[in-house]
Structure formats: structure tokens, C-alpha cells
Design a protein around this motif. Structure first.
Motif, mmCIF file in Angstrom:
data_model
loop_
_atom_site.group_PDB
_atom_site.id
_atom_site.type_symbol
_atom_site.label_atom_id
_atom_site.label_comp_id
_atom_site.label_asym_id
_atom_site.label_seq_id
_atom_site.Cartn_x
_atom_site.Cartn_y
_atom_site.Cartn_z
ATOM 1 N N LEU A 139 0.876 -1.033 0.003
ATOM 2 C CA LEU A 139 -0.088 0.007 0.032
ATOM 3 C C LEU A 139 0.975 1.467 -0.111
ATOM 4 O O LEU A 139 2.071 1.237 0.354
ATOM 5 C CB LEU A 139 -0.793 -0.029 1.025
ATOM 6 C CG LEU A 139 -1.949 -1.227 1.136
ATOM 7 C CD1 LEU A 139 -2.946 -0.892 2.392
ATOM 8 C CD2 LEU A 139 -2.730 -1.072 0.004
ATOM 9 N N ASP A 140 0.295 2.228 -0.449
ATOM 10 C CA ASP A 140 0.986 3.634 -0.276
ATOM 11 C C ASP A 140 0.963 4.228 0.908
ATOM 12 O O ASP A 140 0.336 3.667 1.822
ATOM 13 C CB ASP A 140 0.068 4.813 -1.180
ATOM 14 C CG ASP A 140 0.204 4.478 -2.603
ATOM 15 O OD1 ASP A 140 1.131 4.080 -3.213
ATOM 16 O OD2 ASP A 140 -0.880 4.998 -3.297
ATOM 17 N N ARG A 200 0.293 6.757 2.521
ATOM 18 C CA ARG A 200 -1.136 7.093 3.315
ATOM 19 C C ARG A 200 -2.274 6.267 3.545
ATOM 20 O O ARG A 200 -3.128 6.655 4.410
ATOM 21 C CB ARG A 200 -1.562 8.338 2.588
ATOM 22 C CG ARG A 200 -2.007 8.008 1.163
ATOM 23 C CD ARG A 200 -2.392 9.206 -0.100
ATOM 24 N NE ARG A 200 -2.388 8.711 -1.175
ATOM 25 C CZ ARG A 200 -3.384 8.297 -1.872
ATOM 26 N NH1 ARG A 200 -4.367 8.124 -1.438
ATOM 27 N NH2 ARG A 200 -3.203 7.871 -3.148
ATOM 28 N N ASP A 201 -2.254 5.045 3.008
ATOM 29 C CA ASP A 201 -3.012 4.173 3.152
ATOM 30 C C ASP A 201 -2.583 3.215 4.132
ATOM 31 O O ASP A 201 -3.665 1.919 4.429
ATOM 32 C CB ASP A 201 -3.330 3.445 1.873
ATOM 33 C CG ASP A 201 -4.125 4.266 0.852
ATOM 34 O OD1 ASP A 201 -4.807 5.305 1.216
ATOM 35 O OD2 ASP A 201 -4.066 3.926 -0.447
ATOM 36 N N ILE A 249 -4.966 2.586 7.355
ATOM 37 C CA ILE A 249 -6.249 2.047 7.184
ATOM 38 C C ILE A 249 -6.138 0.521 6.974
ATOM 39 O O ILE A 249 -7.007 -0.320 7.420
ATOM 40 C CB ILE A 249 -7.053 2.845 5.946
ATOM 41 C CG1 ILE A 249 -7.276 4.252 6.285
ATOM 42 C CG2 ILE A 249 -8.135 2.069 5.505
ATOM 43 C CD1 ILE A 249 -7.702 5.240 5.239
ATOM 44 N N GLY A 250 -5.289 0.040 5.913
ATOM 45 C CA GLY A 250 -4.969 -1.270 5.686
ATOM 46 C C GLY A 250 -4.536 -1.922 7.035
ATOM 47 O O GLY A 250 -5.091 -3.112 7.156
#
Length: 142
Positions: A32-33, A35-36, A39-40
Motif C-alpha cells: 500500500l501507499d 497514506r493508506d 487504514i490497511g
């Protein structure tokens, strides 16, 4: 026989649990990036908690039903429903020495049969881990 089978299943479960706990966290951070990632990671933790709760309840129900069936098969004169409420530590005094071996064999078979559910989930975990995209976790030199 059953002890070797149970030990092999438990060893495989330990291996799969290691993959299932660590693998998704590393995958989230790698794939994931930036910034994600939070959340992940939150989704992974939520899924792990809910999955554990769901499958523990399912395994307990499966064990209870299987225990009653196995005890009814191995010792038909034993009240399996009452026995399931007694617990393993008081089983000897509840059923008596003459039925003990048959009931313990039924108990053992119920435990082994219950282990097939986590075994199936572990196999799915290993398959999922193998199928996960491979990426290097090393930092790129700039």
C-alpha cells in the motif's frame, strides 16, 4: 495414530498462524501507499479479531456436537449431554472406571475431528500467503 496426527496438525497450525499473523502486516506496509498503510493495518487487525471470534465459536460448537456424537457412539449408556457439562477434570468420578476408556476415546476423537476446521483454515492461509504478490521490502537507493 491419533497422537501423531494431532501433533502434525498442531505443528502445521503453528506454521500457518505465523504466516497469518505476520504476513498480512508486512504485505500492507509493503504494497500500500504510505497514506493508506494505517487504514490497511486497521482492516487487518479488525479482520483478525473478528475472524478469531467467529472461528473460535464455530470450533467450540463443532467440538460440543462432535463430543456428544462420539460419546454416544463409544459409550451408548453414558449421558453425553450431562457429561459435556461436567468437564474433563471431573470426568472420572462422573462416569466411573468401567466406562472411562470408551468415553476418553470418544473425547479424543472429538478433539481430533475438531482440529480439521483450523487445519482447513490453515491450508487456506498458506495458499493465500503463497499467492500474495511478492515485492522487495528493501528501501530503494536514491
Amino acid at each position: 495414530g491419533s497422537i501423531v496426527k494431532a501433533a502434525a496438525v498442531l505443528g502445521f497450525l503453528g506454521f500457518a498462524i505465523g504466516l497469518g499473523i505476520q504476513g498480512p502486516q508486512v504485505a500492507v506496509q509493503t504494497i500500500l501507499d504510505a497514506r493508506d498503510v494505517s487504514i490497511g493495518g486497521a482492516m487487518i487487525v479488525f479482520g483478525a479479531g473478528m475472524g478469531s471470534a467467529l472461528w473460535i465459536c464455530t470450533s467450540a460448537t463443532l467440538f460440543h456436537k462432535r463430543l456428544i456424537a462420539e460419546i454416544n457412539d463409544s459409550s451408548p449408556t453414558t449421558n453425553a449431554t450431562a457429561l459435556s457439562q461436567v468437564g474433563l477434570s471431573d470426568i472420572r468420578s462422573f462416569i466411573g472406571a468401567e466406562k472411562l476408556n470408551a468415553v476418553l476415546n470418544g473425547y479424543n476423537e472429538a478433539v481430533v475431528q475438531t482440529l480439521y476446521l483450523p487445519l482447513a483454515l490453515s491450508i487456506l492461509t498458506v495458499i493465500g500467503s503463497i499467492a500474495t504478490e511478492r515485492r522487495s521490502i528493501k528501501k530503494k537507493q536514491s
